[in-house]
Design a protein around this motif. Structure first.
Motif, PDB file in Angstrom:
ATOM      1  N   PHE B  47      32.626  46.948  34.247  1.00 47.37           N
ATOM      2  CA  PHE B  47      32.751  45.484  34.146  1.00 47.37           C
ATOM      3  C   PHE B  47      31.453  44.891  33.596  1.00 47.37           C
ATOM      4  O   PHE B  47      31.425  44.364  32.505  1.00 47.37           O
ATOM      5  CB  PHE B  47      33.119  44.871  35.506  1.00 47.37           C
ATOM      6  CG  PHE B  47      33.225  43.375  35.482  1.00 47.37           C
ATOM      7  CD1 PHE B  47      34.143  42.749  34.656  1.00 47.37           C
ATOM      8  CD2 PHE B  47      32.400  42.582  36.280  1.00 47.37           C
ATOM      9  CE1 PHE B  47      34.237  41.360  34.609  1.00 47.37           C
ATOM     10  CE2 PHE B  47      32.495  41.201  36.248  1.00 47.37           C
ATOM     11  CZ  PHE B  47      33.411  40.595  35.412  1.00 47.37           C
ATOM     12  N   CYS B  48      30.348  45.038  34.350  1.00 42.42           N
ATOM     13  CA  CYS B  48      29.097  44.401  33.902  1.00 42.42           C
ATOM     14  C   CYS B  48      28.342  45.245  32.876  1.00 42.42           C
ATOM     15  O   CYS B  48      27.573  44.726  32.080  1.00 42.42           O
ATOM     16  CB  CYS B  48      28.186  44.100  35.090  1.00 42.42           C
ATOM     17  SG  CYS B  48      27.367  45.575  35.753  1.00 42.42           S
ATOM     18  N   GLY B  49      28.511  46.543  32.927  1.00 37.24           N
ATOM     19  CA  GLY B  49      27.862  47.425  31.957  1.00 37.24           C
ATOM     20  C   GLY B  49      26.373  47.617  32.136  1.00 37.24           C
ATOM     21  O   GLY B  49      25.741  48.343  31.357  1.00 37.24           O
ATOM     22  N   CYS B  53      27.461  45.407  39.042  1.00 38.97           N
ATOM     23  CA  CYS B  53      28.711  45.109  39.751  1.00 38.97           C
ATOM     24  C   CYS B  53      29.293  46.268  40.579  1.00 38.97           C
ATOM     25  O   CYS B  53      30.103  46.041  41.460  1.00 38.97           O
ATOM     26  CB  CYS B  53      29.773  44.650  38.763  1.00 38.97           C
ATOM     27  SG  CYS B  53      30.440  45.984  37.742  1.00 38.97           S
ATOM     28  N   PHE B  54      28.950  47.510  40.265  1.00 35.51           N
ATOM     29  CA  PHE B  54      29.461  48.690  40.977  1.00 35.51           C
ATOM     30  C   PHE B  54      30.950  48.935  40.791  1.00 35.51           C
ATOM     31  O   PHE B  54      31.547  49.699  41.534  1.00 35.51           O
ATOM     32  CB  PHE B  54      29.129  48.623  42.480  1.00 35.51           C
ATOM     33  CG  PHE B  54      27.670  48.760  42.740  1.00 35.51           C
ATOM     34  CD1 PHE B  54      26.837  47.670  42.643  1.00 35.51           C
ATOM     35  CD2 PHE B  54      27.128  49.986  43.045  1.00 35.51           C
ATOM     36  CE1 PHE B  54      25.475  47.794  42.844  1.00 35.51           C
ATOM     37  CE2 PHE B  54      25.762  50.116  43.258  1.00 35.51           C
ATOM     38  CZ  PHE B  54      24.943  49.019  43.162  1.00 35.51           C
ATOM     39  N   CYS B  56      32.146  50.518  38.318  1.00 35.30           N
ATOM     40  CA  CYS B  56      32.316  51.701  37.463  1.00 35.30           C
ATOM     41  C   CYS B  56      32.064  53.014  38.193  1.00 35.30           C
ATOM     42  O   CYS B  56      31.914  54.044  37.549  1.00 35.30           O
ATOM     43  CB  CYS B  56      31.362  51.599  36.283  1.00 35.30           C
ATOM     44  SG  CYS B  56      29.628  51.690  36.792  1.00 35.30           S
ATOM     45  N   CYS B  69      27.906  53.297  34.213  1.00 32.55           N
ATOM     46  CA  CYS B  69      27.240  52.557  33.130  1.00 32.55           C
ATOM     47  C   CYS B  69      25.757  52.889  33.050  1.00 32.55           C
ATOM     48  O   CYS B  69      25.115  52.613  32.037  1.00 32.55           O
ATOM     49  CB  CYS B  69      27.438  51.059  33.324  1.00 32.55           C
ATOM     50  SG  CYS B  69      26.627  50.398  34.786  1.00 32.55           S
TER      51      CYS B  69
HETATM   52  S1  FES Z   1      29.765  48.445  35.201  1.00 32.28           S
HETATM   53 FE1  FES Z   1      28.790  47.207  36.657  1.00 32.28          FE
HETATM   54  S2  FES Z   1      27.610  48.642  37.714  1.00 32.28           S
HETATM   55 FE2  FES Z   1      28.464  49.832  36.148  1.00 32.28          FE
END
Ligand code: FES
Ligand SMILES: Cc1cc2nc3c(=O)[nH]c(=O)nc-3n(C[C@H](O)[C@H](O)[C@H](O)COP(=O)(O)OP(=O)(O)OC[C@H]3O[C@@H](n4cnc5c(N)ncnc54)[C@H](O)[C@@H]3O)c2cc1C
Lengths: 459, 92
Positions: B47-49, B53-54, B56, B69
């Motif tokens: 999501f955040c890349g 956000c955790f 992934c 990510c």
């Molecule tokens: S995509 Fe958000 S922590 Fe990896």
């Protein structure tokens, strides 16, 4: 005093434009400097790049080349995630997942991350933050999808859309919820920063060439799909960002890039007891004076932690912080003319940033796009309805209490993603505007980066 | 420009570019999700890349709770989907 002789005089936390400028400046002034970053390479979000990438598609790359050359006198520690900074005798101890670094003075330059507001379907795979999509392209040479919708508010949507076009994606539309015509209200701030406008015009040219639709006062108000996003609903917004009835339409896409500005990354300043305030964009920012000093002695701040304003402002603040931290740490007197020039630049760039924020506010009407089942907290899967009922039925009057009652912000991300939206929603339910105290209530995190228990045990 | 790195995901071989994250390599190979959430079992991926956000989380070489990510893909890595938050040894 027990300050260890071999330690850094100045530790710079974060190696983006602000941290790089601070470290190079302080080292040139004669200080022993450690530059610490969790990433594999220096450059931060602005110059995120891969091995072998020498500036294709990057702005202001020569500045990074110059700063990197200046790092020869700096102790550079990449791949070091900082999880805590504490005051120690005569200075500070910076705790990272690869050990501690003692220093006399710290400069916090940890940047910012995408700010989000929830909408139905935003948890579907294929919906990304705008910054995340940019990081995939710049950092990894990967385009997030083939047919992409870019949405949210702020000028950052333009480089994201242009970067996708350059990477070969079809951009199905850029939907800007604000109305940037508001920029015209601050003509002086804008004219003084013509370079920024030229950069924006360049992106617009790329989008025009590809006939990418660019719509203002328009938002993605829902994403649809079962296992992945397959389409979005786009709607026109009124001044408060409520959906104009009948304006909804469906746009097919496999990917959505969405961002509503940025949130400064304040875990470390908050841990250190630095004062915070509500910034021009409605985010919580750390308070810095004309020397980039925080309200906590021995702590300096630079870049987006002081308020989002782009890389040029981050560079100026980094240089100011480096000069003044070196004055404190090793008594190196900064050149008065240099300081005066930097302060003039800071003022002008900050005025531009404020004009930009004034043109791109997040309006409370987004709260009418969500239904009670829409998740606000992605980690703990807490819905908007649950947050609202914590206020209405359980009598909570602030976001911190809602967090304890309903668990938004209690998961792994610790409210980094949902903190802003939760604070806004709770304030609205209580019939008032969100305040700095609301945002403070969701910003305090004892550990800045999650670490393994082994790291914690080692201290 | 870059060297290739081979790793496996759900038992299938994927070719990535050296230096890419596990998440970027998976996305480039057409995978959008590799985790299910703890409560609703909903699919999640990047999501955040950038490590915020955790969403992934992924299992890499038997270790759960890795952020795809941020984790650089290495030759021979064995990557598996993850169920739940997999807090495992993570503390936050
Ligand atoms: S995509 Fe958000 S922590 Fe990896
Ligand atoms: C994902 C993303 C992509 C962006 N892309 C662009 C773009 O393409 N163009 C543009 O004009 N602007 C972009 N921006 C805006 C950008 O943040 C600023 O313009 C600029 O990079 C700010 O500089 P900075 O030095 O303040 O912070 P940053 O560049 O964000 O640098 C902060 C650094 O601190 C490090 N850090 C943070 N916390 C820790 C910790 N606890 N431990 C160790 N290291 C830590 C980070 O790894 C990072 O390298 C992007 C922002 C984001 C979030």
């Amino acid at each position: 005093m027990s300050f260890p002789a071999e330690a850094a005089e100045i530790a710079v936390l974060g190696a983006g434009p602000a941290g790089l400028a601070a470290a190079v400046t302080a080292a040139s002034a004669g200080a022993r400097v450690a530059l610490i970053d969790a990433g594999t390479r220096v450059g931060g979000q602005f110059w995120r790049h891969r091995e072998g990438d020498e500036g294709v598609g990057h702005h202001d790359w020569p500045t990074l080349v110059r700063l990197r050359a200046g790092l020869s006198r700096v102790d550079v520690r990449t791949r070091h995630a900082i999880w805590h900074v504490e005051r120690a005798d005569g200075g500070f101890t910076v705790h990272t997942d690869r050990g501690e670094i003692a220093c006399r003075t710290v400069i916090v330059a940890t940047g910012a991350y995408d700010r989000q507001v929830p909408f139905p379907g935003w948890t579907l795979p294929g919906v990304y933050t705008a910054g995340g999509v940019q990081a995939l392209v710049k950092g990894h040479g990967v385009r997030a999808g083939d047919r992409v919708v870019v949405a949210g508010t702020g000028p950052f949507l333009l480089p994201v859309a242009a970067g996708l076009v350059d990477a070969g994606a079809e951009v199905a539309g850029v939907f800007e919820a604000g109305s940037p015509a508001g920029f015209a209200r601050s003509p002086l701030a804008v004219l003084a920063n013509a370079g920024k406008l030229a950069e924006g015009a360049g992106y617009l040219k790329t989008l025009l060439r590809q006939r990418v639709p660019y719509r203002t006062r328009t938002a993605v108000v829902a994403a649809h799909g079962t296992d992945e996003v397959e389409s979005v609903t786009v709607a026109s917004l009124d001044r408060q960002w409520r959906i104009v009835p009948g304006s909804e339409r469906t746009v097919a896409c496999d990917t959505v890039a969405v961002g509503y500005g940025f949130t400064p990354q304040l875990e470390l300043p908050v841990q250190l007891g630095c004062e915070t305030r509500l910034g021009a964009d409605g985010s919580l920012v750390a308070v810095a004076d004309d020397r980039q000093r925080a309200t906590t002695a021995g702590v300096y701040l630079a870049g987006e932690v002081c308020g989002v304003g782009g890389s040029a402002l981050s560079l100026v603040e980094g240089e100011l912080a480096g000069l003044h931290a070196a004055l404190t740490a090793v008594g190196a007197e900064p050149n008065r003319d240099t300081v005066a020039r930097l302060l003039r630049q800071r003022k002008s760039l900050r005025a531009f940033a404020n004009a930009m924020h004034a043109a791109h506010p997040v309006r409370p009407g987004w709260q009418t796009w969500v239904d009670s089942g829409t998740q606000i907290c992605r980690c703990e899967e807490v819905s908007v309805g649950t947050v609202r009922s914590a206020v209405k039925d359980l009598g909570a009057t602030d976001a911190r209490t809602v967090k304890l009652l309903a668990r938004p912000g209690m998961g792994l991300c610790q409210g980094r993603v949902c903190g802003y939206a939760t604070a806004c929603l709770v304030a609205a339910e209580c019939g008032r505007e969100p305040t700095a105290a609301d945002l403070d209530g969701v910003a305090a995190r004892p550990i800045a980066q999650p670490v393994t228990l082994g790291d914690l045990a080692r201290g | 420009m870059s060297e290739c790195v081979k790793f496996s995901f759900r038992g299938q071989e994927i070719v990535a570019e050296a230096g890419q994250s596990v998440g970027a390599a998976l996305i480039a190979a057409g995978h959008r999700s590799w985790r299910t959430t703890r409560r609703e079992g909903a699919p999640r991926g990047v999501f955040c890349g950038i490590g915020v956000c955790f969403d992934c989380l992924v299992v890499v070489n038997g270790k759960p709770g890795r952020r795809a990510c941020l984790t650089e893909v290495l030759p021979g890595d064995v990557v598996e989907p993850q169920e739940g938050a997999g807090r495992g040894e993570l503390s936050c």
